[in-house]
Design a protein around this motif. Structure first.
Motif, PDB file in Angstrom:
ATOM      1  N   ALA A  76       0.928  -1.217  -0.385  1.00 20.52           N
ATOM      2  CA  ALA A  76       0.069  -0.255   0.346  1.00 20.52           C
ATOM      3  C   ALA A  76       1.151   1.459  -0.047  1.00 20.52           C
ATOM      4  N   GLU A  77       2.064   0.812   0.368  1.00 21.00           N
ATOM      5  CA  GLU A  77       3.033   2.360   0.222  1.00 21.00           C
ATOM      6  C   GLU A  77       4.468   2.162  -0.338  1.00 21.00           C
ATOM      7  N   GLY A  78       5.464   2.974  -0.609  1.00 23.81           N
ATOM      8  CA  GLY A  78       5.878   2.035  -0.863  1.00 23.81           C
ATOM      9  C   GLY A  78       7.960   3.883  -1.118  1.00 23.81           C
TER      10      GLY A  78
ATOM     11  N   TYR B 246       5.205   6.706  -3.826  1.00 20.78           N
ATOM     12  CA  TYR B 246       4.963   4.944  -4.832  1.00 20.78           C
ATOM     13  C   TYR B 246       4.234   5.087  -5.965  1.00 20.78           C
ATOM     14  N   ALA B 247       3.824   4.531  -6.705  1.00 17.60           N
ATOM     15  CA  ALA B 247       2.913   4.697  -7.599  1.00 17.60           C
ATOM     16  C   ALA B 247       1.934   3.192  -7.762  1.00 17.60           C
ATOM     17  N   LYS B 248       2.889   1.944  -8.013  1.00 19.43           N
ATOM     18  CA  LYS B 248       2.342   0.997  -8.553  1.00 19.43           C
ATOM     19  C   LYS B 248       3.657  -0.072  -7.930  1.00 19.43           C
ATOM     20  N   ALA B 249       3.194  -1.760  -7.917  1.00 20.77           N
ATOM     21  CA  ALA B 249       4.215  -2.448  -8.356  1.00 20.77           C
ATOM     22  C   ALA B 249       3.179  -3.765  -8.013  1.00 20.77           C
ATOM     23  N   ASP B 250       4.305  -4.673  -8.923  1.00 17.77           N
ATOM     24  CA  ASP B 250       4.004  -5.973  -8.505  1.00 17.77           C
ATOM     25  C   ASP B 250       5.685  -7.152  -8.514  1.00 17.77           C
TER      26      ASP B 250
ATOM     27  N   ALA C 115       8.000  -1.902 -10.539  1.00 18.73           N
ATOM     28  CA  ALA C 115       7.365  -1.024  -9.836  1.00 18.73           C
ATOM     29  C   ALA C 115       8.387   0.570 -10.136  1.00 18.73           C
ATOM     30  N   SER C 116       6.662   1.472  -9.768  1.00 16.28           N
ATOM     31  CA  SER C 116       6.754   2.567 -10.590  1.00 16.28           C
ATOM     32  C   SER C 116       6.021   3.646  -9.537  1.00 16.28           C
TER      33      SER C 116
ATOM     34  N   LEU D   8       8.562  -1.449  -0.305  1.00 14.65           N
ATOM     35  CA  LEU D   8       7.607  -1.667  -0.843  1.00 14.65           C
ATOM     36  C   LEU D   8       7.076  -2.429   0.684  1.00 14.65           C
ATOM     37  N   GLY D   9       6.178  -2.174   0.873  1.00 11.19           N
ATOM     38  CA  GLY D   9       5.456  -2.106   1.898  1.00 11.19           C
ATOM     39  C   GLY D   9       3.971  -1.916   2.330  1.00 11.19           C
TER      40      GLY D   9
END
Length: 506
Positions: free
Chosen positions: A263-265, A302-306, A316-317, A420-421
């Motif tokens: 949810a955050e990064g 953070y925007a998004k991540a897989d 991650a973006s 990322l977490g």
């Protein structure tokens, strides 16, 4: 009560519009019979969207960019380089709890400037709203590359009261709009995400209930004879119980689970410390879009991540941007939309690089050495700490001017820290490099205290060349020629941006 005021007003407006414009149709959502059945969606027709995108952008295209603006395929533009109107809107309104509205319009816009090398087309415009929020969606083509159905602008309906137009139409006047991250790319990087755009006015006329959707359900009961085949083989009934076990297995596949919880990064990177010092000696550094200055450089939100820890892969973006401006040397570079692509022991840092000549998207700017990192989450956080970064050939090319480049492929850059977490530490995962004088001011933050690059630096021992680049050409010559090349085709853009400290009038 205040929280529910907006949907009640909207429902009342629809009820009034339907009563006046669609005979005696009663709005199911407001029926007083106590029935709790979900009300059917209503048809929306004869819609228009009046929106100017951004007035300063229209003036810039028709003015200093010496460009053209075309409104075609059903779109119109008001006289005097005015706002645009998208026509023949059709869609649906859901009078249920969400009060969702979806409308598609005809019309396309095209903004072209050969002098400033951009060609932007906006088409297939749609508006969707739900409660107090919404978005303007469109297909955007930038210099030949198309992105379909992106959210171009966010809508804020919290202060908008629906009015009544001709023929029972609903009118949502002067809806505040702001640019999205995808919208910022659509504007060729001239504006940052969150930039205020022109207000939009949405007009739609409610019609009768949408009957197409309920007719789909009755077609399925015709397939009821098929289940009669299953009872003939009762011994096979345990097999369906095996299927439910598979979905439960997927969420528990250990390493993909952190991706669900992300949810955050944060990404922390300083590009190159000596480059920051050089810019600060006579120019300025600014951040936008949620990026922040820290002692080690900059952090990007953070925007998004897989994340797939088993396969040791991360995509991650991150949002935000940092802009380096050195007026005396004609240097204007912005780095944004950073991405980290990790695969085992290797990784790549991709960056959108914007200069007055245009934007180069997803430049493979640096290679990352991930040989010592762990993909396993610790306390719910996947963290790559101070990863070594090396300039690529494509990254070095971003600094080339008149055949000379101050940085060569393989040049060591500042390390990258990625976190990322679901619950990051308060430092946001920033890298722990030594603090530097990175004030982004002119003069007082200079290298060697003299306000000029040739003044030398006690930190680097340099006496005139760009610090730690390995180049023998003096930095004033390198970046002076860079300024000539950059300013030749787009000096007006830089001047216009500088009037407001950003791209407002660009």
């Amino acid at each position: 009560m205040a929280a529910n005021r907006r949907p009640i007003i909207l429902a009342a407006a629809v009820a009034t519009a339907v009563t006046l414009g669609a005979s005696a149709l009663a709005l199911p959502a407001l029926a007083a019979d106590g029935e709790k059945a979900a009300p059917p969606k209503l048809e929306l027709k004869n819609g228009t969207l009046d929106w100017g995108l951004k007035e300063s952008f229209r003036k810039y295209v028709a003015g200093i960019a010496h460009g053209t603006i075309e409104a075609t395929d059903g779109a119109k533009q008001a006289e005097g380089n005015g706002v645009f109107t998208f026509t023949e809107g059709k869609g649906t309104y859901d009078p249920g709890p969400a009060h969702a509205m979806n409308t598609a319009f005809k019309g396309s816009l095209r903004f072209v400037s050969k002098a400033h090398t951009f060609d932007i087309k906006i088409a297939d415009v749609k508006v969707r709203t739900e409660g107090k929020a919404g978005a303007i969606q469109a297909d955007v083509t930038l210099n030949g590359a198309t992105q379909n159905d992106i959210d171009l602008a966010k809508l804020d309906l919290s202060t908008v009261r629906p009015g009544q137009g001709e023929g029972g139409a609903m009118v949502f006047k002067d809806i505040p709009t702001t640019l999205t991250a995808d919208g910022a790319k659509a504007f060729n990087g001239m504006y940052a995400a969150g930039e205020k755009l022109d207000p939009a006015t949405l007009t739609v006329t409610p019609g009768g209930p949408v009957t197409e959707e309920p007719t789909v359900a009755p077609t399925e009961p015709t397939k009821t004879p098929k289940p009669t085949v299953d009872p003939t083989e009762p011994t096979k009934s345990p097999k369906p119980t095996a299927d439910p076990t598979e979905p439960t297995a997927k969420p528990t596949s250990g390493t993909e689970q952190p991706a669900d919880k992300i949810a955050e990064g944060s990404l922390s990177w300083g590009l190159k410390q000596t480059f920051r010092k050089y810019i600060s000696s006579g120019g300025s550094i600014s951040v936008a879009g949620g990026a922040k200055k820290v002692s080690s450089g900059y952090t990007f939100p953070y925007a998004k991540a897989d994340v797939d820890a088993d396969a040791k892969k991360i995509d991650a973006s991150f949002g935000g941007s940092v802009r380096f401006l050195y007026k005396a040397h004609g240097l204007d570079m912005k780095f944004g939309d950073l991405k980290v692509q990790a695969d085992g022991a290797k990784g790549t840092l991709l960056v959108d690089v914007t200069t007055p000549q245009g934007t180069k998207n997803d430049v493979k700017f640096a290679t990352l050495d991930l040989s010592k990192v762990s993909y396993a989450a610790k306390d719910g956080v996947v963290r790559f700490d101070k990863v070594p970064a090396t300039l690529t050939e494509a990254g070095a090319q971003q600094f080339v001017n008149r055949g000379t480049r101050p940085y060569e492929p393989g040049e060591k850059l500042d390390p990258v820290t990625l976190a990322l977490g679901g619950d990051l530490p308060s430092d946001g995962g920033q890298a722990g490099n030594a603090p530097i004088a990175d004030s982004g001011t002119t003069g007082s933050g200079s290298v060697g205290g003299g306000g000029s690059v040739g003044g030398g630096s006690a930190d680097t021992g340099d006496t005139g060349s760009l610090a730690s680049t390995g180049a023998s050409v003096p930095s004033t010559a390198l970046l002076g020629t860079a300024g000539v090349a950059m300013a030749a085709g787009a000096a007006a853009v830089v001047v216009a941006r500088r009037k407001r400290g950003g791209p407002e009038t660009a």
